[in-house]
Write a protein that holds these residues in place. Sequence first.
Motif, mmCIF file in Angstrom:
data_model
loop_
_atom_site.group_PDB
_atom_site.id
_atom_site.type_symbol
_atom_site.label_atom_id
_atom_site.label_comp_id
_atom_site.label_asym_id
_atom_site.label_seq_id
_atom_site.Cartn_x
_atom_site.Cartn_y
_atom_site.Cartn_z
ATOM 1 N N ALA A 24 0.858 -1.189 0.000
ATOM 2 C CA ALA A 24 0.000 0.000 0.000
ATOM 3 C C ALA A 24 0.896 1.240 0.000
ATOM 4 N N VAL A 25 0.632 2.153 -0.938
ATOM 5 C CA VAL A 25 1.457 3.355 -1.079
ATOM 6 C C VAL A 25 0.549 4.578 -1.152
ATOM 7 N N GLY A 26 0.847 5.593 -0.347
ATOM 8 C CA GLY A 26 0.111 6.850 -0.422
ATOM 9 C C GLY A 26 0.737 7.752 -1.474
ATOM 10 N N LEU A 27 -0.074 8.198 -2.452
ATOM 11 C CA LEU A 27 0.445 9.087 -3.500
ATOM 12 C C LEU A 27 0.132 10.537 -3.187
ATOM 13 N N VAL A 51 -4.542 6.462 -2.166
ATOM 14 C CA VAL A 51 -3.715 5.339 -1.723
ATOM 15 C C VAL A 51 -3.851 4.216 -2.757
ATOM 16 N N VAL A 52 -2.714 3.639 -3.151
ATOM 17 C CA VAL A 52 -2.727 2.546 -4.127
ATOM 18 C C VAL A 52 -2.268 1.260 -3.446
ATOM 19 N N VAL A 53 -3.047 0.206 -3.605
ATOM 20 C CA VAL A 53 -2.596 -1.106 -3.140
ATOM 21 C C VAL A 53 -2.295 -1.967 -4.364
ATOM 22 N N LEU A 96 -8.100 -8.872 -0.378
ATOM 23 C CA LEU A 96 -9.435 -8.253 -0.387
ATOM 24 C C LEU A 96 -9.969 -8.110 1.031
ATOM 25 N N GLU A 97 -9.602 -9.065 1.874
ATOM 26 C CA GLU A 97 -10.070 -9.033 3.249
ATOM 27 C C GLU A 97 -9.468 -7.858 4.016
ATOM 28 N N ILE A 98 -8.239 -7.483 3.661
ATOM 29 C CA ILE A 98 -7.536 -6.475 4.449
ATOM 30 C C ILE A 98 -7.756 -5.045 3.907
ATOM 31 N N VAL A 99 -8.267 -4.919 2.677
ATOM 32 C CA VAL A 99 -8.467 -3.581 2.091
ATOM 33 C C VAL A 99 -9.342 -2.669 2.963
ATOM 34 N N PRO A 100 -10.446 -3.177 3.535
ATOM 35 C CA PRO A 100 -11.252 -2.275 4.383
ATOM 36 C C PRO A 100 -10.457 -1.702 5.565
ATOM 37 N N ALA A 101 -9.561 -2.506 6.144
ATOM 38 C CA ALA A 101 -8.742 -2.011 7.258
ATOM 39 C C ALA A 101 -7.738 -0.964 6.774
ATOM 40 N N VAL A 102 -7.159 -1.195 5.583
ATOM 41 C CA VAL A 102 -6.234 -0.206 4.994
ATOM 42 C C VAL A 102 -6.973 1.110 4.788
#
Length: 254
Positions: free
Chosen positions: A3-6, A11-13, A43-49
């Motif tokens: 995951a990178v903040g632009l 934010v791009v994962v 996919l499971e962790i995207v909501p937490a990100v």
Amino acid sequence: MRAVGLHPDVVVVTSRFWQTTATLVRSGEESFLVDSPVLPDELEIVPAVAEQAGFRVVGLFATHADWDHLLGRYAFPEAPLGVAESTALRLRDEPGRAQHAMREFDEEHYVERPGPLGLPGPQPLPVPGRVSIGEAELELHPAEGHTADGMAVWIPWARVLVCGDYLSPVEIPMLSPGGSASAYLATLARLEPLVEQAAHVVPGHGGVLDATRAAAILREDRAYLEGLPGAKLPLARRTSAQKRIHAENVAALG
Ligand SMILES: [Zn+2]
């Protein structure tokens, strides 16, 4: 998954598989997820990100109807899916195709998912056009040629271009069924002025690019497409996997 903040609002994962990218974009209280990572744990962790970054996801976009970009519902089961009209048509005309392709992938790689992929009633968006998000607007640009459908998303205040399966540093232009070299070249011409203004370009597959690198890839891809069927592969993308895609492109020219 990386995951990178632009930008404070972007934010791009990046998925471990095919380096498929998914982009979170925010304005005010609203956020969208554009495309999706591939693997169930990602996919499971995207909501937490998203939550950690303070992004409240209210909707999903997909740049095109290929299954690996359509999985956002696994992360946000309630969120509506917005797509280009061309993508809505493809999903309507090829019912079950994305689900079938996903199942084939999952069987091949022994991937288990929590349930089937549901894609009820995707919402067609104005392309070319704008769609509002929080206090701002996203620009949607037609992006066809890889497939028969698609859109690129321009985030004006962050100067980020999310372009779908174009300008990839890891994949040569791929002419899938419904795509064509001429439509692909037209899309590259449309993307070119956006690339020039961009702080970052997010390709559908591969790492985030700055404008200079994206412009260089655009030139390589144009030269490749104009050189078909005898085209040389771009130097950095001359792997056996890319040679296979090239052979399929040549076959698709007929
Ligand atoms: Zn793709």
